[in-house]
Design an enzyme around this catalytic site. Structure first.
Site, PDB file in Angstrom:
ATOM      1  N   LYS A 279       2.209  -6.457   3.388  1.00 56.98           N
ATOM      2  CA  LYS A 279       1.359  -7.591   2.983  1.00 56.98           C
ATOM      3  C   LYS A 279       1.778  -8.852   3.733  1.00 56.98           C
ATOM      4  O   LYS A 279       2.941  -8.982   4.116  1.00 56.98           O
ATOM      5  CB  LYS A 279       1.528  -7.843   1.478  1.00 56.98           C
ATOM      6  CG  LYS A 279       0.910  -6.810   0.574  1.00 56.98           C
ATOM      7  CD  LYS A 279       1.154  -7.168  -0.887  1.00 56.98           C
ATOM      8  CE  LYS A 279       0.567  -6.116  -1.826  1.00 56.98           C
ATOM      9  NZ  LYS A 279      -0.890  -6.054  -1.782  1.00 56.98           N
ATOM     10  N   ARG A 353      -2.810   3.807  -6.848  1.00 54.40           N
ATOM     11  CA  ARG A 353      -3.605   5.005  -7.146  1.00 54.40           C
ATOM     12  C   ARG A 353      -2.790   6.271  -6.912  1.00 54.40           C
ATOM     13  O   ARG A 353      -3.021   7.286  -7.567  1.00 54.40           O
ATOM     14  CB  ARG A 353      -4.900   4.978  -6.319  1.00 54.40           C
ATOM     15  CG  ARG A 353      -4.694   5.060  -4.845  1.00 54.40           C
ATOM     16  CD  ARG A 353      -5.920   4.607  -4.053  1.00 54.40           C
ATOM     17  NE  ARG A 353      -6.059   3.145  -4.063  1.00 54.40           N
ATOM     18  CZ  ARG A 353      -7.056   2.488  -3.466  1.00 54.40           C
ATOM     19  NH1 ARG A 353      -8.024   3.151  -2.846  1.00 54.40           N
ATOM     20  NH2 ARG A 353      -7.105   1.164  -3.516  1.00 54.40           N
TER      21      ARG A 353
HETATM   22  N1  BES Z   1      -1.060  -4.455  -6.251  1.00 55.58           N
HETATM   23  C1  BES Z   1      -2.106  -4.527  -5.300  1.00 55.58           C
HETATM   24  C2  BES Z   1      -3.386  -5.128  -5.867  1.00 55.58           C
HETATM   25  C3  BES Z   1      -3.358  -6.591  -6.203  1.00 55.58           C
HETATM   26  C4  BES Z   1      -3.823  -7.524  -5.294  1.00 55.58           C
HETATM   27  C5  BES Z   1      -2.950  -7.034  -7.449  1.00 55.58           C
HETATM   28  C6  BES Z   1      -3.823  -8.864  -5.622  1.00 55.58           C
HETATM   29  C7  BES Z   1      -2.951  -8.361  -7.775  1.00 55.58           C
HETATM   30  C8  BES Z   1      -3.400  -9.293  -6.866  1.00 55.58           C
HETATM   31  C9  BES Z   1      -2.449  -3.125  -4.787  1.00 55.58           C
HETATM   32  O1  BES Z   1      -1.396  -2.243  -4.715  1.00 55.58           O
HETATM   33  C10 BES Z   1      -2.987  -3.281  -3.404  1.00 55.58           C
HETATM   34  O2  BES Z   1      -2.246  -3.675  -2.562  1.00 55.58           O
HETATM   35  N2  BES Z   1      -4.253  -2.950  -3.217  1.00 55.58           N
HETATM   36  C11 BES Z   1      -4.874  -3.053  -1.942  1.00 55.58           C
HETATM   37  C12 BES Z   1      -5.678  -1.789  -1.705  1.00 55.58           C
HETATM   38  C13 BES Z   1      -6.194  -1.666  -0.302  1.00 55.58           C
HETATM   39  C14 BES Z   1      -5.047  -1.479   0.675  1.00 55.58           C
HETATM   40  C15 BES Z   1      -7.132  -0.484  -0.234  1.00 55.58           C
HETATM   41  C16 BES Z   1      -5.774  -4.287  -1.959  1.00 55.58           C
HETATM   42  O3  BES Z   1      -6.371  -4.586  -2.984  1.00 55.58           O
HETATM   43  O4  BES Z   1      -5.818  -4.967  -0.938  1.00 55.58           O
HETATM   44 MN    MN Z   2      -0.361  -2.381  -2.857  1.00 52.06          MN
END
Ligand code: BES
Ligand code: MN
Ligand code: ZN
Length: 509
Positions: A279, A353
């Site tokens: 990230k 997931r």
């Molecule tokens: N934990 C994150 C989702 C999240 C994002 C929670 C912002 C709270 C605030 C999750 O694990 C994630 O990173 N999801 C990705 C999925 C994508 C890579 C398909 C996302 O939402 O960008």
């Molecule tokens: Mn994630």
């Protein structure tokens, strides 16, 4: 470390406002002045009506106004009026939030003994008693656990609730107190940073909570997880120095509703860096709360045990960090789930997931009949619904409706989202059964459909709490930080088991 919350003493009374002995009396006040305001207005020498006329305080939702009580017959010497908005928009959740607003302001002023006078609130006495108790407890939360040098607000020590016909609502007060306490407990877990709440520590905290409340607990370590072939959970954990855990809590009361085993499956990522698909630095610190779904599942179980709710339940919480590392899972890697399905990992940041896939399967192995999972799963749900509403997915519709109603009673708003099969094309894989991401379009829906692959044919709901688990902006009723979303929804759902156990929840597949 200073304590994160304190559950105040809460008592019901049928005494009239003038006979209440507190440091502050609290009155919800609507925009349209009512007859109920007249006597306290008089006790305050007309200050309330003068404030209305001058425009200083008009009863707008969550506005507050404090006035001295000058009438000699009144035991308490000050009143706080809290705006209740328009009568037509009045709900029990507004009453809950008004209680929190008043509680927070009282604490800021180091006022420890308060009394609520909801008046003729058109809300049944037991509901009013419960939500005021909840709201007062929620106010008694302090997010500054690691501060050593500032002057913290005071705690609410004693809360009285004045309800003329409410003395019978003792059980409701107890419900409210327990719901407030365990929502706060979930908030304190979510607030813990990644370095203090590692998967092992999270599991220990769950174990301690289970011992306190009489839940059965089973903590699976990395060897046990490996022997169950949970390749998805192990795959996510590979990049970390910290070993994963899988916590199972069970509530097995003697008088349980027959034929029901309600399972809560919560995402327990104690820190989500994104892994190799790392990230950006901006706001990455927020990812310490990526275990909020797991915390909600665990704390709901504790509350259910404390309230001795007669329904068999379990929580299944997979716990791990998502880290980049020499051994971390890489984009393109294939993982095999415990159920046997293979997944091509196209983005290591779609880790929630993965761990939930194995956990949902495990809940089914343990005999679950009804599934609810909670997860800070996708940024896309924040785009779709913002920060105030949880995304609700699942099947069949009748089960989604039950969970939505429970969330409405709980003050955890949720709204239904689709899971049409057409969206499955978005995460097809050439090499494996499917991949773990469908890209940007309908990002929350494809995440939900991924989870659905692991739910067999059980009634299942997925709550995407990525937008609702953390408050970015302070509100009068909610300081910045963890919200504890989901705890009260799950307990309200369990409280209603008698009703939904009789529904036909067969899934048409
Ligand atoms: N934990 C994150 C989702 C999240 C994002 C929670 C912002 C709270 C605030 C999750 O694990 C994630 O990173 N999801 C990705 C999925 C994508 C890579 C398909 C996302 O939402 O960008
Ligand atoms: Mn994630
Ligand atoms: Zn995550």
């Amino acid at each position: 470390m200073r304590s994160a919350y304190k559950t105040p003493e809460i008592a019901l009374t049928d005494r009239r406002p003038e006979d209440l002995d507190a440091d502050l009396l609290i009155f919800p006040v609507f925009e349209s002045s009512s007859a109920a305001d007249a006597s306290v207005d008089e006790a305050c020498d007309g200050t309330l009506s003068r404030a209305r006329t001058s425009g200083e305080f008009k009863g707008k939702l969550y506005d507050t106004f404090i006035a001295p009580i000058t009438a000699p017959g009144w035991k308490t010497r000050r009143a706080m009026f809290v705006g209740a908005g328009r009568t037509a928009d009045w709900t029990s959740d507004r009453l809950r939030r008004i209680a929190t607003t008043a509680g927070l302001l009282s604490r800021q002023r180091h006022i420890a003994r308060i009394a609520f006078v909801p008046g003729d609130a058109k809300i049944p006495a037991p509901v009013a008693a419960q939500v005021i108790a909840e709201g007062a407890c929620l106010a008694n939360f302090d997010g500054g656990a690691y501060k050593t040098n500032d002057d913290p607000w005071g705690w609410l020590e004693h809360v009285e609730i004045s309800l003329p016909d409410g003395l019978k609502a003792l059980a409701a007060v107890e419900r409210g107190r327990v719901l407030g306490e365990y929502t706060n407990h979930a908030r304190s877990l979510s607030n813990e940073p990644g370095n203090t709440l590692t998967p092992r520590v999270f599991a220990e905290r769950a174990e301690a909570l289970a011992k306190e409340t009489g839940l059965k607990v089973n903590v699976l370590d990395e060897n046990r997880i490996a022997s169950l072939n949970m390749g998805l959970l192990l795959g996510v954990a590979r990049g970390s120095q910290e070993p994963p855990r899988l916590v199972v809590l069970r509530h097995d009361p003697p008088n349980a509703v027959p034929g029901v085993v309600l399972a809560f499956v919560g995402k327990g990522i104690t820190f989500d860096t994104g892994g190799i698909s790392i990230k950006p630095a901006q706001d990455m610190d927020r990812m310490k709360d990526d275990m909020s779904g797991g915390a909600a599942a665990i704390c709901a179980m504790a509350a259910i045990a404390r309230l001795k709710i007669p329904v068999r339940c379990m929580a299944v919480v997979p716990m791990t960090e998502n880290m980049p590392g020499g051994r971390a899972v890489k984009p393109g890697d294939i993982l095999k789930s415990a159920e046997g399905k293979t997944v091509e990992v196209l983005n290591t940041d779609a880790e929630g997931r993965l761990v939930l896939g194995d956990a949902l399967w495990y809940a089914r192995q343990l005999g679950a009949t009804h599934l609810v999972d909670l997860a800070t799963l996708t940024g896309a749900i924040v785009v779709a619904l913002g920060k105030s509403t949880t995304g609700l997915f699942g099947a069949p519709a009748a089960w989604m409706e039950q969970v939505q109603r429970a969330s409405e009673r709980a003050g955890d708003r949720s709204w239904p989202m689709p899971t049409f099969d057409d969206y499955k094309d978005l995460f097809k894989s050439e090499i494996a059964d499917f991949s773990n991401t469908g890209g940007r379009p309908a990002g929350s829906v494809t995440a939900a459909l991924f989870l659905k692959e692991f739910t067999g044919d059980l009634p299942w709901v997925h709550l995407d709490i990525a937008g609702t688990a953390w408050a970015e902006d302070a509100k009068p009723y909610q300081p910045k930080g963890a919200t504890g979303v989901g705890v009260r929804t799950l307990v309200e759902l369990a409280l209603d088991a008698e009703t939904w156990s009789k529904l036909d929840l067969t899934r048409d597949r």
